[in-house]
Design a protein around this motif. Sequence first.
Motif, PDB file in Angstrom:
ATOM      1  N   ASN A 292       1.336  -1.039   0.222  1.00 51.27           N
ATOM      2  CA  ASN A 292      -0.045   0.091   0.151  1.00 51.27           C
ATOM      3  C   ASN A 292       0.739   1.176   0.089  1.00 51.27           C
ATOM      4  O   ASN A 292       0.693   2.580  -0.832  1.00 51.27           O
ATOM      5  CB  ASN A 292      -0.562   0.261   1.290  1.00 51.27           C
ATOM      6  N   THR A 293       2.233   0.937   0.457  1.00 56.85           N
ATOM      7  CA  THR A 293       2.591   2.486   0.372  1.00 56.85           C
ATOM      8  C   THR A 293       3.493   3.049  -0.899  1.00 56.85           C
ATOM      9  O   THR A 293       3.453   2.320  -1.446  1.00 56.85           O
ATOM     10  CB  THR A 293       4.567   2.088   0.991  1.00 56.85           C
ATOM     11  N   CYS A 294       3.314   4.150  -0.475  1.00 56.46           N
ATOM     12  CA  CYS A 294       3.830   5.320  -1.534  1.00 56.46           C
ATOM     13  C   CYS A 294       5.140   5.729  -1.589  1.00 56.46           C
ATOM     14  O   CYS A 294       5.073   6.622  -0.718  1.00 56.46           O
ATOM     15  CB  CYS A 294       2.663   6.196  -2.249  1.00 56.46           C
ATOM     16  N   TYR A 295       5.400   6.039  -3.050  1.00 58.59           N
ATOM     17  CA  TYR A 295       7.169   6.472  -3.020  1.00 58.59           C
ATOM     18  C   TYR A 295       6.346   7.535  -3.913  1.00 58.59           C
ATOM     19  O   TYR A 295       6.667   7.645  -5.533  1.00 58.59           O
ATOM     20  CB  TYR A 295       7.855   5.547  -3.793  1.00 58.59           C
TER      21      TYR A 295
ATOM     22  N   SER B  52       5.123  16.169 -10.150  1.00 51.67           N
ATOM     23  CA  SER B  52       4.604  15.520  -9.359  1.00 51.67           C
ATOM     24  C   SER B  52       4.094  13.925  -9.958  1.00 51.67           C
ATOM     25  O   SER B  52       3.513  13.673 -10.957  1.00 51.67           O
ATOM     26  CB  SER B  52       2.834  15.523  -8.589  1.00 51.67           C
ATOM     27  N   GLY B  53       4.367  12.993  -9.474  1.00 42.76           N
ATOM     28  CA  GLY B  53       4.575  11.092  -9.848  1.00 42.76           C
ATOM     29  C   GLY B  53       4.968  11.008  -8.688  1.00 42.76           C
ATOM     30  O   GLY B  53       6.019  10.822  -7.572  1.00 42.76           O
ATOM     31  N   PHE B  54       4.750   9.053  -8.300  1.00 43.74           N
ATOM     32  CA  PHE B  54       3.717   8.558  -7.458  1.00 43.74           C
ATOM     33  C   PHE B  54       4.266   7.179  -8.074  1.00 43.74           C
ATOM     34  O   PHE B  54       4.118   6.965  -9.544  1.00 43.74           O
ATOM     35  CB  PHE B  54       3.280   8.722  -6.537  1.00 43.74           C
ATOM     36  N   VAL B  55       4.914   5.734  -7.076  1.00 40.70           N
ATOM     37  CA  VAL B  55       4.513   4.333  -8.087  1.00 40.70           C
ATOM     38  C   VAL B  55       4.460   3.834  -6.403  1.00 40.70           C
ATOM     39  O   VAL B  55       4.547   4.262  -5.671  1.00 40.70           O
ATOM     40  CB  VAL B  55       6.389   3.786  -8.108  1.00 40.70           C
ATOM     41  N   THR B  56       3.483   2.709  -6.117  1.00 43.32           N
ATOM     42  CA  THR B  56       3.601   2.316  -4.738  1.00 43.32           C
ATOM     43  C   THR B  56       4.389   0.848  -4.984  1.00 43.32           C
ATOM     44  O   THR B  56       5.051   0.561  -5.825  1.00 43.32           O
ATOM     45  CB  THR B  56       1.756   1.659  -5.212  1.00 43.32           C
ATOM     46  N   GLN B  57       4.848   0.416  -3.903  1.00 39.03           N
ATOM     47  CA  GLN B  57       5.477  -0.668  -3.250  1.00 39.03           C
ATOM     48  C   GLN B  57       5.082  -2.056  -4.242  1.00 39.03           C
ATOM     49  O   GLN B  57       5.824  -2.520  -5.211  1.00 39.03           O
ATOM     50  CB  GLN B  57       5.503  -0.911  -2.146  1.00 39.03           C
TER      51      GLN B  57
ATOM     52  N   LEU C  66      12.890   0.270 -17.559  1.00 35.67           N
ATOM     53  CA  LEU C  66      12.142   1.971 -17.624  1.00 35.67           C
ATOM     54  C   LEU C  66      11.282   0.912 -16.461  1.00 35.67           C
ATOM     55  O   LEU C  66       9.921   0.692 -17.429  1.00 35.67           O
ATOM     56  CB  LEU C  66      12.207   2.366 -18.034  1.00 35.67           C
ATOM     57  N   GLN C  67      10.800   1.406 -15.109  1.00 35.28           N
ATOM     58  CA  GLN C  67       9.722   1.673 -14.778  1.00 35.28           C
ATOM     59  C   GLN C  67       8.994   2.605 -14.723  1.00 35.28           C
ATOM     60  O   GLN C  67       9.588   3.903 -15.331  1.00 35.28           O
ATOM     61  CB  GLN C  67       9.709   1.124 -13.250  1.00 35.28           C
ATOM     62  N   LYS C  68       7.577   2.519 -14.892  1.00 33.26           N
ATOM     63  CA  LYS C  68       6.824   4.105 -14.226  1.00 33.26           C
ATOM     64  C   LYS C  68       6.376   4.164 -13.443  1.00 33.26           C
ATOM     65  O   LYS C  68       5.975   3.968 -12.610  1.00 33.26           O
ATOM     66  CB  LYS C  68       6.042   4.001 -15.299  1.00 33.26           C
ATOM     67  N   LEU C  69       6.175   5.806 -13.005  1.00 32.85           N
ATOM     68  CA  LEU C  69       6.194   6.857 -11.838  1.00 32.85           C
ATOM     69  C   LEU C  69       4.157   6.555 -12.787  1.00 32.85           C
ATOM     70  O   LEU C  69       3.949   7.102 -14.254  1.00 32.85           O
ATOM     71  CB  LEU C  69       6.517   8.333 -12.191  1.00 32.85           C
ATOM     72  N   THR C  70       3.745   6.454 -11.846  1.00 36.42           N
ATOM     73  CA  THR C  70       2.188   6.871 -11.994  1.00 36.42           C
ATOM     74  C   THR C  70       1.499   8.198 -13.057  1.00 36.42           C
ATOM     75  O   THR C  70       2.913   9.217 -13.198  1.00 36.42           O
ATOM     76  CB  THR C  70       0.695   6.578 -11.479  1.00 36.42           C
TER      77      THR C  70
END
Length: 297
Positions: free
Chosen positions: A136-139, A181-186, A244-248
């Motif tokens: 559930n944790t967001c970075y 602004s961007g984030f990705v979840t664990q 590459l991973q993606k920030l949403t």
Amino acid sequence: MLFFVYLPWLHRKDPVLVRRRGKELPADLSLGGALAGDIDWRASALLSLVMHTRYTLTVMVSGPDGLSEDSDDQPLPPGAERVNLEAWPSTSRFPIDVDGNLAKGSQNPIPTYPDICFEVSTFDTVFKSQILRDGNTCYSVLLHARVEEWRCQKALAAPASHPGGPPHPPPGPKPKVCAFSGFVTQARMVEAGVMGGPLSVLGPRRAQRVLMNGPGGEGRAEVAVLRMLPPGQAREADRGKGPLQKLTRSLGQVVRQVASEVGAGKGGGGGPLELQCSLILLSLPVQSLTRSILDAL
């Protein structure tokens, strides 16, 4: 400092020329000077706007309820960790490894223009407490540009509208604008995998560099990710390259989506898999930064 951008068809290895600021333009860049015809003056003006703006970089670990473009100065929700840093823009970068050391054989900075880089030289220490403990944790990563000084200068350019005294920024607008602004979840980190394999097989004490695309493909973050495991559960894994991973998408667009995913249980099975994340660098196109600043004026 003064920043000048060479015309693109000159194909300069470093497209940006930097000179010390003086009372007048350097002679070779003045009208009729030897270099004056080689400069893209519009691009130079926009780059100068970006380079002389102050920025705050915010990196936050929280649940979905902590996601906000104003989370740099809002009260922290329970269990959240936040780091605010003054960030300095640059048109070049040094290749730093995940241990914070200069890459072997790299003594000179690498030009990055038209991307602007915000490096965190102390990333290996300043983010020690930022750990994603479950799915559930967001970075989240945010960059705010401080625009109050530009608003003052804009007001000064129209003194007739302020006959009673020195102009001031108009009341109401915030003194900052969110430029990124961007984030990705664990959970998404684990599901997507890093460096050629899922995060669940990464060994502890071996940080990996994760590359994350920004919302809409605009911008990129480089993050050192370290798997944290209880004693006795460590396993070694080979290093490798990965996609590459993606920030949403931007925070405002995805808060509801994350809440629905958490409710569906997609991110809740993180178990003992804990990830320490340290932001190495954030890079953004100069056009994106100028658009954010100018739209706020």
